[in-house]
Design a protein around this motif. Structure first.
Motif, PDB file in Angstrom:
ATOM      1  N   UNK A  76       0.851  -1.195   0.000  1.00 52.28           N
ATOM      2  CA  UNK A  76       0.000   0.000   0.000  1.00 52.28           C
ATOM      3  C   UNK A  76       0.886   1.243   0.000  1.00 52.28           C
ATOM      4  N   UNK A  77       0.622   2.098  -0.985  1.00 51.61           N
ATOM      5  CA  UNK A  77       1.311   3.393  -1.089  1.00 51.61           C
ATOM      6  C   UNK A  77       2.828   3.235  -0.965  1.00 51.61           C
TER       7      UNK A  77
ATOM      8  N   UNK B 161      -1.077   1.254 -14.166  1.00 47.88           N
ATOM      9  CA  UNK B 161      -1.287   2.487 -14.921  1.00 47.88           C
ATOM     10  C   UNK B 161      -2.001   2.202 -16.250  1.00 47.88           C
ATOM     11  N   UNK B 162      -3.017   1.382 -16.139  1.00 51.68           N
ATOM     12  CA  UNK B 162      -3.841   1.081 -17.300  1.00 51.68           C
ATOM     13  C   UNK B 162      -3.333  -0.074 -18.141  1.00 51.68           C
TER      14      UNK B 162
ATOM     15  N   UNK C 251       3.988   9.877 -12.925  1.00 54.71           N
ATOM     16  CA  UNK C 251       3.432  11.180 -12.537  1.00 54.71           C
ATOM     17  C   UNK C 251       3.620  11.355 -11.040  1.00 54.71           C
ATOM     18  N   UNK C 252       3.453  12.585 -10.629  1.00 52.61           N
ATOM     19  CA  UNK C 252       3.707  12.883  -9.224  1.00 52.61           C
ATOM     20  C   UNK C 252       2.589  12.383  -8.316  1.00 52.61           C
ATOM     21  N   UNK C 253       1.456  12.013  -8.899  1.00 53.44           N
ATOM     22  CA  UNK C 253       0.393  11.443  -8.065  1.00 53.44           C
ATOM     23  C   UNK C 253       0.531   9.925  -7.953  1.00 53.44           C
ATOM     24  N   UNK C 254       1.603   9.366  -8.476  1.00 55.34           N
ATOM     25  CA  UNK C 254       1.851   7.947  -8.305  1.00 55.34           C
ATOM     26  C   UNK C 254       1.304   7.116  -9.446  1.00 55.34           C
TER      27      UNK C 254
ATOM     28  N   UNK D 298      -0.917   4.085 -10.514  1.00 55.61           N
ATOM     29  CA  UNK D 298      -2.055   3.351  -9.957  1.00 55.61           C
ATOM     30  C   UNK D 298      -2.020   1.893 -10.397  1.00 55.61           C
ATOM     31  N   UNK D 299      -2.276   1.021  -9.396  1.00 59.26           N
ATOM     32  CA  UNK D 299      -2.382  -0.408  -9.695  1.00 59.26           C
ATOM     33  C   UNK D 299      -3.785  -0.819  -9.292  1.00 59.26           C
TER      34      UNK D 299
ATOM     35  N   UNK E  93      -4.036   0.037  -5.498  1.00 54.21           N
ATOM     36  CA  UNK E  93      -3.025   0.694  -4.680  1.00 54.21           C
ATOM     37  C   UNK E  93      -2.259   1.673  -5.569  1.00 54.21           C
ATOM     38  N   UNK E  94      -1.495   2.478  -4.891  1.00 55.25           N
ATOM     39  CA  UNK E  94      -0.682   3.446  -5.638  1.00 55.25           C
ATOM     40  C   UNK E  94       0.778   3.149  -5.352  1.00 55.25           C
TER      41      UNK E  94
ATOM     42  N   UNK F 150       4.206   4.677  -5.568  1.00 54.72           N
ATOM     43  CA  UNK F 150       4.851   5.977  -5.774  1.00 54.72           C
ATOM     44  C   UNK F 150       6.275   5.747  -6.249  1.00 54.72           C
TER      45      UNK F 150
ATOM     46  N   UNK G 226       3.079  13.689  -4.859  1.00 55.86           N
ATOM     47  CA  UNK G 226       1.912  14.263  -4.181  1.00 55.86           C
ATOM     48  C   UNK G 226       1.446  13.324  -3.071  1.00 55.86           C
ATOM     49  N   UNK G 227       1.267  13.913  -1.919  1.00 54.86           N
ATOM     50  CA  UNK G 227       0.751  13.212  -0.742  1.00 54.86           C
ATOM     51  C   UNK G 227       1.666  12.072  -0.302  1.00 54.86           C
TER      52      UNK G 227
END
Lengths: 973, 230
Positions: free
Chosen positions: A154-155, A182-183, A207-210, A212-213, A225-226, A228, A262-263
């Protein structure tokens, strides 16, 4: 001390005795099993931490041992890792070992067990493994919590280029699991019914927002989950520190990539650490940091810049002496004492501490380029005299400084613009003139070129023109002409004048330019052709001996449109050639160049005149050809010259083209192909001044076609239409010579005849009076006998013509007008009253008269035509009167009867035929005297006379041989 | 002053023209001349309706940008994740019968409350946005949404309904839940935008319904006249 030495010896002996004892023990296999195995999890690091002890060791015993560790996943039989750990084990020592799993520990249950073996040389072989510890289960699946499924890690924060294993856990059994990074769908491996996993190698920053999985399965249970992925933290580049004021050190660096997410991860931090002082400062900015210099005059600095993010640290270090890192502050620049050619630049560099010597560089810029560069050594204030400047020119001067002793860096440039003052123009304007003489007066146009900036030394405000009469000295009056005028016109008489022209700006006046306009009209020179080169018109002239101070070449830049745009070029006295070029020169335009010599008295006299083309072009028009002298064998062609201005090149001659009649060219002609591929005969006229050409040897009555075109060095004129000419026949000229005069004569005669038609008519074919139109008829009608009519001549057939040769004296001639008749009515016989006299009587003359006697049927009483014989000499008046009375009676009786109605026996018409009535004397008055006898040949018309009127009482003195009715003036056809 | 009075300057002409224009402009406001009377809440409802349509259009662009910023699968058109962490969001979806039977007051109150919450969440979203461009777009949208909220408040005031008062301490916030994974946080963002979109659709229908309801009763008079004819 002795006591201490004693105890030490005792301990050593005990120790040795124990070691001996141990050696004895180790000689046997010992049950050194790892115990108290404890496994802890670091999920974030995916680490299992193992710790255990070996309780079987004796007190203070140290033994080299090797531990075998087995790790199983999901179940104990699925051993995924076997590792050996060798270490020296002490009594009661807690041993540690870690293992990092590639699979997130949340994804599966792990099992760990351990065993050991003595690996100490002191222990003799064989050495045996201990028993395995019991399996230790490590389960992080509780992290699912209340969720039905999850994706791990996670993250997770990883660096770019890392390898990552992702797992998807669900509470229910998984079917058709699809996972996307990421798609992008990934290849998933199912670890057990509830766990799937996939591996990603070398992950990239997206990307800076991570990244995505996202995983989904059947039945629908989505989770994600992301991941990063951070960029790799770079080492700061170009790290350096410097001071401007010895109070603050300004350190800068290039941070490289941004690793923030980000975050998840903030921008990497930068910390400045100085080792000598031990101070540390967290920098607030990405690429610079200020460090306060302590007051204790620390000279050496050792800085470490540490860049740090969650994943790694990078650092760079610099060591320097503060005095070697001095960059002076930006100077403040001022200018003073600015004149036309000099300016003083001053500057001040604020506080670099301890009045250090500074090296400064000064740059002077003009028109965007560095034109002067100077160095100056200063303490705080600097001053530099900038010289050799141009008047009225804008400059930019700037300065920067560096430490002279330990140069580190130049300061920032500091500069200002300034403009030098104006100065009087330094050169006389270049003046030339154009003289036009007209009716004894001369119009002189003075031209001058604007002074160059370097000579004007400021803004030219006006030009002063002073005209000095050299023949009649007078007061000189300057005429100011405001700039930017470049010419002026002067009206001068035939005297010689000296003209002074100066340029003036706000400061002063330029030297005068002098030109003399001589009263002498100047000489004429022959025009020559000029050579043209690639560079322009190459002019050369004969050197002039004597007092030539220079030469001037003048020409018009635009002769083609009449504006001329006079140009000139001044040349030195030793120059005898030049090349004139101008952007205004156009092909096909004739340029005339006049070369003047300038005498010491500044008088210009024409030396040579040259003409030429920058590029010759083929003629555009052909001459207007006139054909003349056409004969049966030749004709002449002639044409006029072109205006020079319209010539696009020098005409070298003319081509006369003649289309031959039978394919053979005349002598002198040669066959030539035209541009339209037709063939004709060409005659070449080499002399451009020859403007006529005789085409000879032609055939009579033949058609020839000709065409004349000029030729030049670049070709001939355009192909125009041929003009047709037809040669006449050979004798036609003879015919013309005869016919024309004949026709002329005939026409002349006709004109003469026409002009004398009356005369001719009278002479040749006088009018026959028409009795019907006679005024007699109207008079008769007004009388009481309405039946009277006029006998038609055709109705009578003369039966005899008697020719009487009247004696001269017996002829009675009547003349007079109606007016005169009225006057003579009482005294004259009635028939005379009715007969007007002949007009325009030319006078008496010999004539022959043919007379028809009037026939009076009534008088004859015979009822048929008869004749009254007239006595040849003097007819008796009685007889005549009798017959006249009879005639009148008959007229009174039968006047109203028409001809047809008149019975043959009652015909009362008299017919009088007559041609003319020769009369003499005044036509307005009756002749009182007998006319001069004259021989006449005349024919008198006959007419019918009403009997009532035909009773002429003859005067006694008149001799009447016949009754003659004369009305030549009023007769009608 | 005298010369000016005797001969009016050009400036005076302009002044007179301006005065005339002002008078003409205010003529409809003069009660004696204003034949239409009080327009009622109709225009306000119309404006609110227009605003919802405008915001719908604006959100379409903003959501596209923001979901691209989140990355796949959030920006995929058929992405329909479970509504895990978005329970606090006011739901726009409602049973049709319930929606039809909503009173005007309740309908307006629900709208007002929903946008009050959504606006707070959206501001939180703005604070977390990483790029300046996105922050600017979000701030612009928040301003527009604030306008819609004011417009709804205006309609409620026109109809005499009190504004719902938020309970103290229950100010909704949109801050990342530490317990939430980032993926769930992104899902919340996704749902916030989706719910906002749904609310704007619903509001357009709500205000269209109100608009029809608030139309002047001219048609009713005509109907009565026809009834008399029978």
């Amino acid at each position: 001390m002795a006591l201490f030495a004693f105890f030490q010896t005792i301990l050593l002996l005990v120790s040795l005795s124990l070691r001996t004892c141990q050696s004895e023990v180790l000689s046997e296999p010992l049950p050194l099993t790892p115990e108290s195995l404890d496994v802890s999890i670091n999920s974030a690091q995916r680490c299992l931490h193992l710790q255990w002890r070996v309780h079987s060791l004796a007190y203070h015993q140290e033994l080299k041992m090797v531990f075998q560790i087995e790790i199983s996943r999901i179940n104990t039989s699925n051993v995924i890792w076997v590792d050996y750990y060798s270490t020296t084990v002490k009594w009661n020592q807690v041993l540690h070992w870690s293992w990092e799993s590639e699979l997130p520990l949340e994804c599966a249950t792990h099992f760990v067990r351990i065993r050991s073996r003595v690996d100490d040389a002191r222990v003799p072989e064989p050495r045996f493994w201990s028993n395995w510890s019991s399996w230790k289960e490590v389960n992080e699946q509780n992290s699912l919590g209340h969720k039905a499924s999850s994706v791990f890690p996670v993250d997770k924060l990883v660096e770019e280029g890392s390898n990552v294993t992702i797992c998807y856990i669900s509470r229910s059994h998984q079917n058709n699991v699809s996972c996307y990074l990421d798609g992008v769908r990934m290849h998933v491996e199912q670890l057990d019914p509830n766990v799937s996993a996939f591996h990603v190698n070398n992950v990239a920053f997206v990307r800076e927002t991570g990244t995505n999985i996202f995983c989904e399965m059947d039945p629908k249970d989505d989770a994600g989950t992301v991941l990063f992925v951070s960029k790799v933290l770079e080492e700061p580049k170009d790290f350096s520190c410097e001071t401007q004021d010895f109070k603050t050190l300004h350190c800068t660096w290039d941070p490289g990539s941004d690793t923030s997410l980000v975050r998840k991860q903030p921008y990497q931090s930068y910390t400045l650490f100085e080792s000598f002082s031990g101070e540390k400062r967290l920098c607030e900015h990405k690429n610079w940091c200020d460090w306060q210099i302590a007051q204790d005059s620390q000279e050496m600095y050792n800085f470490t810049l540490v860049a740090e993010n969650y994943l790694r640290k990078r650092s760079v270090n610099i060591l320097f002496n503060l005095t070697h890192r001095v960059r002076p502050m930006t100077p403040k620049v001022f200018f003073k004492n600015i004149s036309a050619t000099n300016a003083t630049m001053t500057w001040r560099v604020h506080s670099t501490g301890n009045h250090r010597t500074l090296l400064c560089q000064i740059e002077l810029h003009g028109e965007g380029k560095v034109i002067q560069q100077h160095n100056a050594s200063i303490k705080v204030n600097g001053e530099y005299l900038l010289s050799e400047l141009e008047p009225d020119t804008q400059y930019m001067a700037r300065v920067h400084c560096g430490d002279a002793n330990h140069f580190w860096k130049w300061s920032e440039w500091s500069g200002e613009n300034f403009t030098t003052l104006e100065a009087a123009p330094s050169e006389a304007p270049d003046v030339w003139r154009d003289v036009k003489s007209e009716l004894g007066n001369r119009t002189v146009t003075l031209f001058w070129k604007p002074l160059s900036k370097s000579h004007a030394n400021g803004k030219i405000r006006f030009y002063n023109v002073i005209v000095e009469n050299l023949d009649k000295p007078s007061e000189l009056e300057p005429v100011p002409i405001p700039a930017p005028a470049n010419h002026t016109k002067l009206a001068l008489d035939q005297c010689s004048y000296r003209i002074h022209v100066t340029a003036n700006n706000s400061v002063g006046t330029s030297p005068a330019s002098v030109i003399v306009i001589s009263g002498d009209p100047g000489n004429q020179v022959e025009e020559e052709r000029v050579n043209v080169t690639a560079d322009g018109f190459s002019l050369s002239w004969k050197p002039q001996s004597g007092d030539v101070t220079g030469y001037v070449v003048e020409w018009c830049d635009r002769p083609q449109d009449g504006s001329c745009d006079l140009q000139w070029e001044n040349l030195g006295p030793n120059t005898t050639s030049t090349v004139i070029s101008s952007d205004a020169f156009r092909p096909g335009v004739r340029y005339n160049f006049r070369i003047y010599g300038i005498s010491t008295k500044r008088i210009a006299y024409l030396l040579e005149q040259k003409t030429g083309y920058s590029q010759e072009l083929a003629p555009l028009v052909n001459p207007q050809v006139v054909m003349s002298n056409l004969t049966s064998h030749s004709f002449t062609l002639s044409w006029k010259d072109y205006p020079t201005e319209t010539q696009r090149s020098f005409i070298r001659g003319y081509h006369v083209y003649l289309k031959p009649k039978e394919g053979q060219c005349h002598p002198g002609f040669e066959k030539a192909a035209l541009s339209d591929n037709s063939v004709c005969c060409k005659y070449k006229i080499d002399k451009p001044e020859q403007k006529t050409f005789v085409v000879e040897n032609l055939q009579p009555e033949s058609i020839y076609e000709f065409f004349v075109t000029p030729f030049t060095s670049v070709g001939e004129g355009p192909l125009d239409a041929f003009t047709k000419v037809t040669t006449p026949d050979e004798h036609s000229h003879l015919l013309i010579r005869i016919i024309l005069p004949t026709v002329f004569c005939v026409v002349l005669i006709m004109i003469v005849c026409y002009l004398n038609s009356q005369w001719m008519k009278e002479k040749c074919y006088p009018d026959i009076p028409d009795p019907y139109k006679s005024s007699v008829l109207s008079l008769i009608k007004s009388k009481e006998n309405p039946h009277l009519t006029i006998m038609s001549v055709k109705d009578c057939i003369p039966d005899a013509i008697e020719v009487i040769n009247k004696p001269e004296g017996s002829k009675i001639q009547f003349s007079g007008t109606r007016n005169s008749l009225t006057e003579t009515e009482i005294t004259k016989p009635a028939y005379l009253y009715l007969l007007p006299a002949e007009k325009n009587y030319s006078g008496p003359g010999p004539c022959i008269c043919f007379e028809n006697f009037t026939y009076n049927q009534a008088a004859s009483n015979s009822g048929s035509c008869g004749h009254v014989p007239v006595p040849p000499t003097a007819p008796s008046q009685r007889g005549l009167l009798t017959s006249l009375e009879n005639l009148l009676k008959a007229l009174e009786k039968n006047y109203m009867n028409s001809q047809g109605e008149i019975p043959a026996g009652e015909t009362t018409l008299n017919y009088v035929s007559q041609l003319a009535s020769p009369m003499s004397g005044d036509k307005d008055s009756l002749p009182t005297d007998p006319p001069v006898p004259a021989l006449c040949s005349e024919y008198k018309m006959q007419m019918a006379i009403p009997l009532g009127l035909a009773s002429p009482p003859l005067s006694e003195n008149s001799s009447v041989s016949s009754v003659t009715l004369l009305d030549q003036g009023d007769h009608h056809h | 002053m005298l010369p000016a009075a005797a001969e009016p300057a050009a400036g005076d002409s302009w002044g007179m023209l301006a005065c005339l224009c002002t008078v003409l402009w205010h003529l409809p406001a003069v009660p004696a001349l204003n034949r239409t009377g009080d327009p009622g809440p109709g225009p306000s409802i119309q404006k609110t309706y227009d605003l919802t349509r405008y915001l719908e259009h604006q959100l379409r662009s903003l959501a596209g940008t923001y979901l691209n910023y989140l990355g796949p699968p959030f920006n995929e058109p058929d992405f329909n994740p479970p509504r895990l962490g978005a329970e606090t969001l006011p739901r726009a979806t409602v049973n049709l019968d319930v929606w039809q039977n909503l009173s005007d007051k309740l309908r307006l109150t629900q709208n007002y409350e929903a946008y009050s919450h959504l606006l707070c969440y959206l501001r939180g979203l703005n604070r977390q946005a990483a790029t300046a461009e996105l922050r600017r777009s979000l701030a612009h949208f928040c301003t527009s949404l604030q306008g819609l909220l004011g417009s709804i408040a205006g309609v409620m005031a026109a109809l005499g309904y009190p504004l719902p008062q938020p309970l103290p301490g229950t100010e909704p916030t949109w801050s990342p839940d530490p317990a939430h994974s980032d993926f769930l946080q992104k899902m919340d963002d996704f749902w916030l935008l989706k719910e906002l979109q749904t609310w704007l659709w619903r509001s357009a229908k709500d205000f269209n319904r109100l608009k029809k309801k608030m139309q002047p009763p001219a048609a009713a008079v005509t109907l009565r006249l026809e009834a008399h004819g029978f």
